[in-house]
Design a protein around this motif. Structure first.
Motif, mmCIF file in Angstrom:
data_model
loop_
_atom_site.group_PDB
_atom_site.id
_atom_site.type_symbol
_atom_site.label_atom_id
_atom_site.label_comp_id
_atom_site.label_asym_id
_atom_site.label_seq_id
_atom_site.Cartn_x
_atom_site.Cartn_y
_atom_site.Cartn_z
ATOM 1 N N ASP A 1 0.834 -1.202 0.000
ATOM 2 C CA ASP A 1 0.000 0.000 0.000
ATOM 3 C C ASP A 1 0.869 1.253 0.000
ATOM 4 N N LEU A 2 1.994 1.180 0.720
ATOM 5 C CA LEU A 2 2.901 2.319 0.782
ATOM 6 C C LEU A 2 3.419 2.663 -0.610
ATOM 7 N N PHE A 3 3.938 1.674 -1.328
ATOM 8 C CA PHE A 3 4.484 1.932 -2.652
ATOM 9 C C PHE A 3 3.388 2.350 -3.631
ATOM 10 N N ARG A 4 2.215 1.737 -3.504
ATOM 11 C CA ARG A 4 1.115 2.154 -4.380
ATOM 12 C C ARG A 4 0.698 3.585 -4.094
ATOM 13 N N GLY A 5 0.809 3.974 -2.810
ATOM 14 C CA GLY A 5 0.486 5.343 -2.452
ATOM 15 C C GLY A 5 1.418 6.341 -3.130
ATOM 16 N N TYR A 6 2.735 6.051 -3.106
ATOM 17 C CA TYR A 6 3.686 6.952 -3.752
ATOM 18 C C TYR A 6 3.478 6.965 -5.270
ATOM 19 N N LEU A 7 3.220 5.803 -5.844
ATOM 20 C CA LEU A 7 2.957 5.748 -7.280
ATOM 21 C C LEU A 7 1.705 6.541 -7.632
ATOM 22 N N GLY A 8 0.709 6.470 -6.733
ATOM 23 C CA GLY A 8 -0.513 7.230 -6.969
ATOM 24 C C GLY A 8 -0.269 8.726 -6.901
ATOM 25 N N LEU A 9 0.548 9.155 -5.938
ATOM 26 C CA LEU A 9 0.844 10.583 -5.804
ATOM 27 C C LEU A 9 1.589 11.119 -7.024
#
Length: 410
Positions: free
Chosen positions: A208-216
């Motif tokens: 979720d952390l990495f997906r969050g950064y990718l989303g940002l």
């Protein structure tokens, strides 16, 4: 535990009291961040080391600070903002004071690395709290207070750091600011419950952390905002870090003279931060951002001219005004990008800001080997370019009553 507290929205008076305390903590942290660059010549003389070597103590603090914000943002989302903020403020006070024990530039650099790692959980999370406590269309004023406190730290830290060293020594300066940080921590303690109830911990996996950064970074709005934060911070840190050395070499100034010449830096944000924020809410960031970037360019370009020394505070003020009308506005955009993980969004913002600060001071210092005109000319050219590009790239950042989409993903 914080997450067991009854969730409620703080009333107006609670929000305002908390905002003032967040501003106080922000002020003292930025005071110590900006008190170091102007005393580079003094430290160079004290340790009989070149200014290029001493200059490394600036990125030694800034780059670890920026990297650690990514960790602190994640911890805040998982453990609670209040726990992370108070632990970070405690580390800041202790490590700043311990810097006074250093007996070499290498030891100062090591303490600055540790201080950067420990102190980076306060200001980013203060910005996150503002994003939670105030709706997007009202965030300009409270963000103006926080960035005004940053500017106030710059305004007082820059000249007072240089002016106090002849009287209390560089060791006394670090001890004084460490003690001030401890006092702020004690005054902050009554606000733990308000912070805990304003923001609840958020769970999630590493994925979720990495997906969050990718989303940002996955939207044009996110990429251009974080990109501008990074490049603009490189410009301001590069010019400011070496401004004391410039004044020493160009005008033969000592520590007190450098402090007086830098009196204008930080003053616009300190006095007008909330007003700048209100202007962004009213007229839109699309109008103000190109102006701020243009003012930054003019301030640095003025250093290429042979202006009278009496105008130095005005030039410093112009540089500061450029910062004050750009970075707070970028932060306002970031507060609308985070979704359910505001700590992660603001952590990435401050990562971009402080890593940019550190790299800017390093790059300027390296180009400085070819002379100040070469270094300033390169930085002016880059800032002018992004100022012109911002007219197009940020055209949609208009007030909610306009045709743009300030909270969307364009």
């Amino acid at each position: 535990m914080a997450h067991d507290a009854v969730a409620r929205t703080p009333d107006h008076h609670e929000r305002e009291r908390l905002l003032r305390m967040l501003a106080a903590a922000t002020f003292i942290i930025f005071f110590q961040a900006y008190m170091v660059a102007p005393i580079i010549p003094a430290l160079s003389n004290a340790f009989e080391t070149s200014v290029q070597t001493v200059g490394l103590v600036v990125p030694a603090y800034l780059i670890p600070y920026g990297i650690a914000t990514l960790i602190f943002g994640l911890l805040a989302d998982r453990l609670g903002v209040q726990r992370v903020m108070f632990a970070s403020l405690m580390a800041f006070a202790a490590l700043t004071a311990l810097t006074a024990t250093a007996t070499s530039i290498e030891q100062i650099a090591l303490w600055r690395v540790l201080t950067g790692l420990g102190a980076s959980g306060v200001v980013p999370l203060a910005l996150v709290l503002v994003g939670k406590l105030f709706p997007y269309e009202q965030r300009g004023r409270p963000l103006g207070w926080l960035f005004g406190a940053m500017a106030g730290g710059m305004a007082f830290g820059s000249p007072l750091g240089a002016m106090l060293v002849p009287f209390i020594g560089w060791q006394g300066l670090f001890l004084l600011i460490g003690a001030a940080g401890g006092i702020v921590l004690l005054l902050f303690l009554p606000y733990r419950r308000i912070i805990a109830t304003a923001m609840q911990p958020v769970g999630g996996t590493l994925g979720d952390l990495f997906r969050g950064y990718l989303g940002l970074l996955g939207t044009p709005r996110g990429r251009r905002t974080y990109g501008y934060v990074f490049v603009n911070s490189m410009f301001h840190s590069g010019v400011f870090t070496w401004l004391g050395v410039y004044l020493e070499r160009r005008y033969g100034l000592g520590p007190v003279g450098i402090g007086l010449a830098l009196l204008g830096y930080g003053v616009p944000g300190f006095l007008f931060g909330p007003l700048i924020g209100r202007a962004a809410d009213k007229w839109g960031r699309a109008r103000l951002l190109p102006i701020g970037l243009g003012l930054s360019t003019l301030g640095a370009a003025a250093l290429l001219l042979d202006f009278p020394l009496i105008l130095a505070p005005a030039v410093a003020m112009l540089l500061s005004l450029g910062y004050d009308t750009t970075q707070p506005l970028f932060a306002g955009i970031v507060t609308s990008l985070g979704g359910k993980r505001p700590g992660q969004a603001m952590g990435l913002n401050v990562f971009s800001l402080f890593v940019g600060f550190g790299l800017g001071s390093l790059i300027f210092g390296e180009v400085l080997r070819f002379g100040f005109r070469a270094a300033l000319g390169m930085f002016v050219a880059v800032e002018l370019t992004i100022a012109l590009c911002s007219l197009w790239l940020f055209r949609s950042e208009v007030p909610s009553g306009g045709k743009g989409l300030p909270s969307g993903t364009r």
